[in-house]
Motif scaffolding. Structure first.
Motif, PDB file in Angstrom:
ATOM      1  N   VAL A 199      70.384  99.626  20.995  1.00 42.93           N
ATOM      2  CA  VAL A 199      70.792  99.397  22.383  1.00 42.93           C
ATOM      3  C   VAL A 199      69.993 100.341  23.274  1.00 42.93           C
ATOM      4  O   VAL A 199      70.144 101.560  23.194  1.00 42.93           O
ATOM      5  N   CYS A 200      69.147  99.766  24.106  1.00 43.30           N
ATOM      6  CA  CYS A 200      68.327 100.522  25.048  1.00 43.30           C
ATOM      7  C   CYS A 200      69.102 100.589  26.358  1.00 43.30           C
ATOM      8  O   CYS A 200      69.058  99.654  27.158  1.00 43.30           O
ATOM      9  N   ARG A 201      69.848 101.683  26.541  1.00 44.11           N
ATOM     10  CA  ARG A 201      70.816 101.824  27.636  1.00 44.11           C
ATOM     11  C   ARG A 201      70.239 102.513  28.863  1.00 44.11           C
ATOM     12  O   ARG A 201      69.405 103.396  28.745  1.00 44.11           O
ATOM     13  N   GLY A 202      70.789 102.129  30.014  1.00 42.11           N
ATOM     14  CA  GLY A 202      70.509 102.841  31.255  1.00 42.11           C
ATOM     15  C   GLY A 202      69.157 102.508  31.847  1.00 42.11           C
ATOM     16  O   GLY A 202      68.574 101.470  31.576  1.00 42.11           O
ATOM     17  N   ALA A 203      68.665 103.447  32.682  1.00 44.15           N
ATOM     18  CA  ALA A 203      67.365 103.260  33.326  1.00 44.15           C
ATOM     19  C   ALA A 203      66.289 103.113  32.258  1.00 44.15           C
ATOM     20  O   ALA A 203      66.369 103.719  31.190  1.00 44.15           O
ATOM     21  N   PHE A 204      65.291 102.306  32.547  1.00 47.51           N
ATOM     22  CA  PHE A 204      64.239 102.056  31.561  1.00 47.51           C
ATOM     23  C   PHE A 204      63.544 103.363  31.207  1.00 47.51           C
ATOM     24  O   PHE A 204      63.205 104.174  32.057  1.00 47.51           O
ATOM     25  N   ASP A 205      63.330 103.542  29.927  1.00 44.93           N
ATOM     26  CA  ASP A 205      62.706 104.746  29.393  1.00 44.93           C
ATOM     27  C   ASP A 205      61.597 104.299  28.447  1.00 44.93           C
ATOM     28  O   ASP A 205      61.819 103.428  27.597  1.00 44.93           O
ATOM     29  N   ARG A 206      60.441 104.890  28.533  1.00 40.99           N
ATOM     30  CA  ARG A 206      59.301 104.524  27.690  1.00 40.99           C
ATOM     31  C   ARG A 206      59.616 104.701  26.199  1.00 40.99           C
ATOM     32  O   ARG A 206      59.000 104.078  25.346  1.00 40.99           O
ATOM     33  N   ARG A 207      60.586 105.558  25.866  1.00 44.15           N
ATOM     34  CA  ARG A 207      60.978 105.741  24.463  1.00 44.15           C
ATOM     35  C   ARG A 207      61.558 104.457  23.876  1.00 44.15           C
ATOM     36  O   ARG A 207      61.525 104.262  22.657  1.00 44.15           O
ATOM     37  N   PHE A 208      62.093 103.585  24.727  1.00 50.07           N
ATOM     38  CA  PHE A 208      62.618 102.310  24.243  1.00 50.07           C
ATOM     39  C   PHE A 208      61.524 101.522  23.515  1.00 50.07           C
ATOM     40  O   PHE A 208      61.802 100.831  22.542  1.00 50.07           O
ATOM     41  N   ILE A 209      60.302 101.609  24.016  1.00 47.90           N
ATOM     42  CA  ILE A 209      59.198 100.865  23.422  1.00 47.90           C
ATOM     43  C   ILE A 209      58.938 101.351  21.991  1.00 47.90           C
ATOM     44  O   ILE A 209      58.787 100.547  21.068  1.00 47.90           O
ATOM     45  N   GLU A 210      58.923 102.648  21.805  1.00 54.78           N
ATOM     46  CA  GLU A 210      58.725 103.201  20.459  1.00 54.78           C
ATOM     47  C   GLU A 210      59.861 102.793  19.525  1.00 54.78           C
ATOM     48  O   GLU A 210      59.633 102.428  18.374  1.00 54.78           O
ATOM     49  N   ASP A 211      61.097 102.833  20.034  1.00 55.67           N
ATOM     50  CA  ASP A 211      62.247 102.428  19.221  1.00 55.67           C
ATOM     51  C   ASP A 211      62.141 100.967  18.809  1.00 55.67           C
ATOM     52  O   ASP A 211      62.454 100.614  17.662  1.00 55.67           O
ATOM     53  N   CYS A 212      61.692 100.122  19.721  1.00 54.41           N
ATOM     54  CA  CYS A 212      61.548  98.698  19.410  1.00 54.41           C
ATOM     55  C   CYS A 212      60.410  98.465  18.420  1.00 54.41           C
ATOM     56  O   CYS A 212      60.526  97.632  17.519  1.00 54.41           O
ATOM     57  N   ARG A 213      59.326  99.209  18.561  1.00 53.61           N
ATOM     58  CA  ARG A 213      58.227  99.097  17.605  1.00 53.61           C
ATOM     59  C   ARG A 213      58.716  99.471  16.208  1.00 53.61           C
ATOM     60  O   ARG A 213      58.410  98.795  15.225  1.00 53.61           O
ATOM     61  N   ASP A 214      59.513 100.542  16.141  1.00 58.76           N
ATOM     62  CA  ASP A 214      60.066 100.961  14.851  1.00 58.76           C
ATOM     63  C   ASP A 214      61.002  99.904  14.261  1.00 58.76           C
ATOM     64  O   ASP A 214      61.012  99.689  13.050  1.00 58.76           O
ATOM     65  N   LEU A 215      61.781  99.255  15.116  1.00 56.39           N
ATOM     66  CA  LEU A 215      62.673  98.187  14.655  1.00 56.39           C
ATOM     67  C   LEU A 215      61.865  97.058  14.011  1.00 56.39           C
ATOM     68  O   LEU A 215      62.171  96.614  12.901  1.00 56.39           O
ATOM     69  N   GLY A 216      60.841  96.600  14.698  1.00 62.57           N
ATOM     70  CA  GLY A 216      60.004  95.527  14.150  1.00 62.57           C
ATOM     71  C   GLY A 216      59.330  95.936  12.854  1.00 62.57           C
ATOM     72  O   GLY A 216      59.298  95.172  11.883  1.00 62.57           O
ATOM     73  N   ALA A 217      58.807  97.169  12.832  1.00 61.73           N
ATOM     74  CA  ALA A 217      58.126  97.659  11.635  1.00 61.73           C
ATOM     75  C   ALA A 217      59.090  97.773  10.460  1.00 61.73           C
ATOM     76  O   ALA A 217      58.758  97.378   9.331  1.00 61.73           O
ATOM     77  N   GLY A 218      60.272  98.277  10.712  1.00 55.27           N
ATOM     78  CA  GLY A 218      61.262  98.432   9.640  1.00 55.27           C
ATOM     79  C   GLY A 218      61.700  97.101   9.063  1.00 55.27           C
ATOM     80  O   GLY A 218      61.832  96.958   7.836  1.00 55.27           O
ATOM     81  N   MET A 219      61.906  96.134   9.923  1.00 58.59           N
ATOM     82  CA  MET A 219      62.315  94.808   9.437  1.00 58.59           C
ATOM     83  C   MET A 219      61.215  94.175   8.599  1.00 58.59           C
ATOM     84  O   MET A 219      61.472  93.639   7.523  1.00 58.59           O
ATOM     85  N   ALA A 220      59.977  94.227   9.091  1.00 59.47           N
ATOM     86  CA  ALA A 220      58.879  93.599   8.351  1.00 59.47           C
ATOM     87  C   ALA A 220      58.620  94.326   7.029  1.00 59.47           C
ATOM     88  O   ALA A 220      58.431  93.683   5.993  1.00 59.47           O
ATOM     89  N   ALA A 221      58.637  95.647   7.065  1.00 52.22           N
ATOM     90  CA  ALA A 221      58.391  96.408   5.835  1.00 52.22           C
ATOM     91  C   ALA A 221      59.508  96.178   4.815  1.00 52.22           C
ATOM     92  O   ALA A 221      59.243  96.014   3.616  1.00 52.22           O
ATOM     93  N   GLY A 222      60.744  96.151   5.274  1.00 55.83           N
ATOM     94  CA  GLY A 222      61.873  95.892   4.364  1.00 55.83           C
ATOM     95  C   GLY A 222      61.822  94.504   3.772  1.00 55.83           C
ATOM     96  O   GLY A 222      62.118  94.305   2.589  1.00 55.83           O
ATOM     97  N   LEU A 223      61.421  93.549   4.566  1.00 58.64           N
ATOM     98  CA  LEU A 223      61.306  92.180   4.086  1.00 58.64           C
ATOM     99  C   LEU A 223      60.174  92.077   3.063  1.00 58.64           C
ATOM    100  O   LEU A 223      60.341  91.489   1.988  1.00 58.64           O
ATOM    101  N   GLU A 224      59.031  92.664   3.379  1.00 56.60           N
ATOM    102  CA  GLU A 224      57.895  92.618   2.473  1.00 56.60           C
ATOM    103  C   GLU A 224      58.194  93.319   1.142  1.00 56.60           C
ATOM    104  O   GLU A 224      57.801  92.845   0.077  1.00 56.60           O
ATOM    105  N   ALA A 225      58.932  94.424   1.209  1.00 53.16           N
ATOM    106  CA  ALA A 225      59.257  95.188  -0.003  1.00 53.16           C
ATOM    107  C   ALA A 225      60.391  94.571  -0.807  1.00 53.16           C
ATOM    108  O   ALA A 225      60.677  95.024  -1.919  1.00 53.16           O
ATOM    109  N   GLY A 226      61.031  93.555  -0.260  1.00 55.45           N
ATOM    110  CA  GLY A 226      62.140  92.906  -0.970  1.00 55.45           C
ATOM    111  C   GLY A 226      63.441  93.666  -0.867  1.00 55.45           C
ATOM    112  O   GLY A 226      64.371  93.412  -1.632  1.00 55.45           O
ATOM    113  N   ILE A 227      63.539  94.594   0.076  1.00 56.47           N
ATOM    114  CA  ILE A 227      64.774  95.356   0.265  1.00 56.47           C
ATOM    115  C   ILE A 227      65.876  94.426   0.795  1.00 56.47           C
ATOM    116  O   ILE A 227      67.023  94.557   0.433  1.00 56.47           O
ATOM    117  N   PHE A 228      65.468  93.489   1.618  1.00 56.39           N
ATOM    118  CA  PHE A 228      66.401  92.468   2.106  1.00 56.39           C
ATOM    119  C   PHE A 228      65.667  91.161   2.321  1.00 56.39           C
ATOM    120  O   PHE A 228      64.497  91.071   2.196  1.00 56.39           O
TER     121      PHE A 228
END
Length: 153
Positions: free
Chosen positions: A124-153
């Motif tokens: 949840v990216c709350r409040g006034a827009f913060d550039r850190r939201f972009i890094e958090d979203c990049r990490d979300l995408g990376a984690g999902m793809a890496a977990g899927l590729e590794a067969g974790i889920f």
């Protein structure tokens, strides 16, 4: 067989588009063996969901609820996907001007009905827009793809 990650997100502003782009960029960079498809909720249909091995959902907080676009997506895919996608791993990101609680609750209610499996707490990216939201979203995408590729889920 190549795994498929579907990103379904409503991005009506430049800021929300930046978040969606970050999720997509992270997923593509981390999941070399994962096919990443990014669709608007209006363009995503049951066939896209049925072809996916995991889903990332993205929405704005609208009046304490998910966007109408994401709700429309769920309305159209719910019954065609109900029996076929049980256990589908998913993650959620929310651009919330307030706290995002109602938005997360609404999405969780529908995904519980679909019997999808959340693989992490909602981002949840709350409040006034913060550039850190972009890094958090990049990490979300990376984690999902890496977990899927590794067969974790």
């Amino acid at each position: 067989m190549r795994k498929s990650l579907l990103i379904v997100a409503h991005a009506p502003s430049d800021n929300t588009r930046a978040l969606l782009d970050a999720v997509h960029t992270g997923a593509v960079a981390a999941g070399g063996g994962v096919q990443v498809t990014c669709l608007s909720p209006f363009d995503a249909d049951p066939d896209a969901v049925l072809a996916a091995n995991a889903v990332i959902l993205g929405t704005t907080e609208n009046l304490g609820y998910m966007s109408g676009a994401l709700k429309d997506f769920f309305d159209r895919i719910y019954y065609p996907c109900l029996e076929e996608t049980q256990g589908l791993p998913y993650a959620l990101f929310v651009r919330a001007g307030h706290d995002g609680t109602g938005t997360c609750r609404a999405v969780q209610s529908i995904t519980t009905g679909l019997r999808w499996r959340a693989v992490q707490e909602p981002l949840v990216c709350r409040g006034a827009f913060d550039r850190r939201f972009i890094e958090d979203c990049r990490d979300l995408g990376a984690g999902m793809a890496a977990g899927l590729e590794a067969g974790i889920f």
